[in-house]
Write an enzyme that holds these catalytic residues in place. Structure first.
Site, PDB file in Angstrom:
ATOM      1  N   HIS A  84     -57.690 -29.376 -29.125  1.00 58.14           N
ATOM      2  CA  HIS A  84     -57.445 -29.528 -27.689  1.00 58.14           C
ATOM      3  C   HIS A  84     -56.068 -30.144 -27.514  1.00 58.14           C
ATOM      4  O   HIS A  84     -55.422 -30.535 -28.494  1.00 58.14           O
ATOM      5  CB  HIS A  84     -58.535 -30.349 -27.010  1.00 58.14           C
ATOM      6  CG  HIS A  84     -58.668 -31.764 -27.482  1.00 58.14           C
ATOM      7  ND1 HIS A  84     -58.976 -32.101 -28.788  1.00 58.14           N
ATOM      8  CD2 HIS A  84     -58.538 -32.952 -26.826  1.00 58.14           C
ATOM      9  CE1 HIS A  84     -59.034 -33.416 -28.904  1.00 58.14           C
ATOM     10  NE2 HIS A  84     -58.762 -33.960 -27.732  1.00 58.14           N
ATOM     11  N   HIS A  86     -54.673 -32.890 -26.086  1.00 53.01           N
ATOM     12  CA  HIS A  86     -54.306 -34.286 -25.901  1.00 53.01           C
ATOM     13  C   HIS A  86     -53.147 -34.647 -26.821  1.00 53.01           C
ATOM     14  O   HIS A  86     -52.953 -34.032 -27.885  1.00 53.01           O
ATOM     15  CB  HIS A  86     -55.504 -35.207 -26.143  1.00 53.01           C
ATOM     16  CG  HIS A  86     -56.544 -35.115 -25.063  1.00 53.01           C
ATOM     17  ND1 HIS A  86     -57.759 -35.738 -25.149  1.00 53.01           N
ATOM     18  CD2 HIS A  86     -56.538 -34.456 -23.870  1.00 53.01           C
ATOM     19  CE1 HIS A  86     -58.462 -35.493 -24.052  1.00 53.01           C
ATOM     20  NE2 HIS A  86     -57.743 -34.708 -23.268  1.00 53.01           N
ATOM     21  N   ASP A  88     -52.418 -36.871 -28.917  1.00 50.48           N
ATOM     22  CA  ASP A  88     -52.595 -37.292 -30.305  1.00 50.48           C
ATOM     23  C   ASP A  88     -53.021 -36.141 -31.210  1.00 50.48           C
ATOM     24  O   ASP A  88     -53.208 -36.337 -32.413  1.00 50.48           O
ATOM     25  CB  ASP A  88     -53.596 -38.444 -30.401  1.00 50.48           C
ATOM     26  CG  ASP A  88     -54.933 -38.122 -29.746  1.00 50.48           C
ATOM     27  OD1 ASP A  88     -54.938 -37.407 -28.721  1.00 50.48           O
ATOM     28  OD2 ASP A  88     -55.974 -38.590 -30.231  1.00 50.48           O
ATOM     29  N   HIS A  89     -53.132 -34.933 -30.645  1.00 49.35           N
ATOM     30  CA  HIS A  89     -53.568 -33.766 -31.419  1.00 49.35           C
ATOM     31  C   HIS A  89     -52.541 -32.636 -31.456  1.00 49.35           C
ATOM     32  O   HIS A  89     -52.378 -31.993 -32.488  1.00 49.35           O
ATOM     33  CB  HIS A  89     -54.865 -33.198 -30.831  1.00 49.35           C
ATOM     34  CG  HIS A  89     -56.043 -34.097 -30.959  1.00 49.35           C
ATOM     35  ND1 HIS A  89     -57.107 -33.837 -31.797  1.00 49.35           N
ATOM     36  CD2 HIS A  89     -56.343 -35.273 -30.358  1.00 49.35           C
ATOM     37  CE1 HIS A  89     -57.995 -34.807 -31.713  1.00 49.35           C
ATOM     38  NE2 HIS A  89     -57.553 -35.691 -30.829  1.00 49.35           N
TER      39      HIS A  89
END
Length: 306
Positions: A84, A86, A88-89
């Site tokens: 996904h 976000h 941090d990804h």
């Protein structure tokens, strides 16, 4: 009680062989949402010339980029998968793709309007915010298979934490890369309007029904006692719903009144996130006709049992 899994050995930037077909490199971005940091997974054989897939390249971090490039050196990256969008990804996906020669980035469709817990927190806690610049090269859908050099990955839609959350099944090891849908160290933030508790519970039931041997979250260690963990995870959500109903029955009408009582033992930095999880439960209760919201189910609304 959820049998949390929080202890594991790792070194930031180091490639660890965590299963016969999986290596992991952890980014140095610990925080209240990321635990010890973002774990990027490399799927495939650890031998020169092998083709591998990389899951969740992580935050825009130069040190982590170099660590990933060292980890895949001598091998070919054929696919980059993102659970996904976000921050941090997803942000490192494009720089990493360019650095390895243009491997395609695969992810679910773009999400709808979104509010995250971090929108109400200071800039240091923004890892749950969305990467507005992210663009996939290939949009993948539920059930789609991605085949590589000795491995097969199946896309498994798991909306709830995010409307465009996609988990990935490594069929050869009956393992699930769960992103943020399921985490061993903590429960998952479900933040409306993009986060949806009804969708989250349905996704959780779907994962439980598959009978996976191992779950590899993006944050924290593997979950190996999968069925007991997921049943406890699910029970916790139902228990939280019952606690919210109890606060309403006791006379609380606002989310701001409920959170200090419901999350007294939780780090207060996470209370804004907890407020949004309570909101997600209340939206589900309103949708089921159990609770009424005035004027509508939002953070500032007043709630009562019907």
């Amino acid at each position: 009680m959820i049998p949390y899994v929080r202890q594991f050995d790792f070194t930031y930037g180091h490639r660890d062989q965590v299963s016969p077909m999986i290596q992991r490199v952890i980014a140095d971005n610990p925080g209240p949402f990321t635990f010890t940091g973002t774990g990027t997974y490399i799927v495939g054989r650890d031998m020169p010339g092998a083709g591998v897939a990389v899951i969740d390249p992580g935050p825009e971090d130069e040190a982590h980029l170099h660590a990933l490039l060292r980890a895949v050196k001598g091998r070919t990256v054929s696919h980059i998968l993102v659970t996904h969008t976000h921050r941090d990804h997803a942000p490192l996906a494009r720089p990493f793709a360019e650095a390895v020669g243009g491997a395609p980035i695969l992810a679910a469709r773009p999400h709808g309007p979104t509010v995250h817990a971090s929108d109400q927190m200071d800039a240091a806690a923004m890892d749950e915010d969305d990467d507005a610049d992210f663009k996939a090269d290939v949009i993948i859908t539920d059930g789609q298979r991605i085949e590589g050099d000795g491995w097969t990955i199946e896309a498994m839609a798991t909306p709830g934490h995010a409307s465009n959350h996609m988990a990935f099944v490594l069929r050869e090891e009956n393992a699930l890369f769960s992103g943020d849908h399921i985490m061993g160290w903590s429960t998952t933030v479900v933040a409306p309007p993009d986060g949806d508790m009804t969708a989250y519970m349905a996704s959780l039931d779907r994962v439980l029904a598959r009978g996976f041997s191992t779950i590899w979250p993006t944050h924290g260690p593997a979950i190996t006692q999968v069925a007991p963990f997921l049943k406890a995870y699910r029970h916790h959500r139902l228990e939280r719903e019952a606690q919210i109903m109890a606060r309403l029955a006791a006379g609380d009408e606002a989310i701001a009144e409920m959170v200090p009582a419901l999350y007294a033992a939780v780090d207060q930095r996470l209370w804004p996130a907890a407020s949004l999880s309570v909101l997600a439960h209340l939206i589900a209760l309103v949708d089921r006709g159990v609770v009424a919201a005035s004027p509508q189910p939002v953070l500032e609304a007043r709630y009562r049992i019907l």
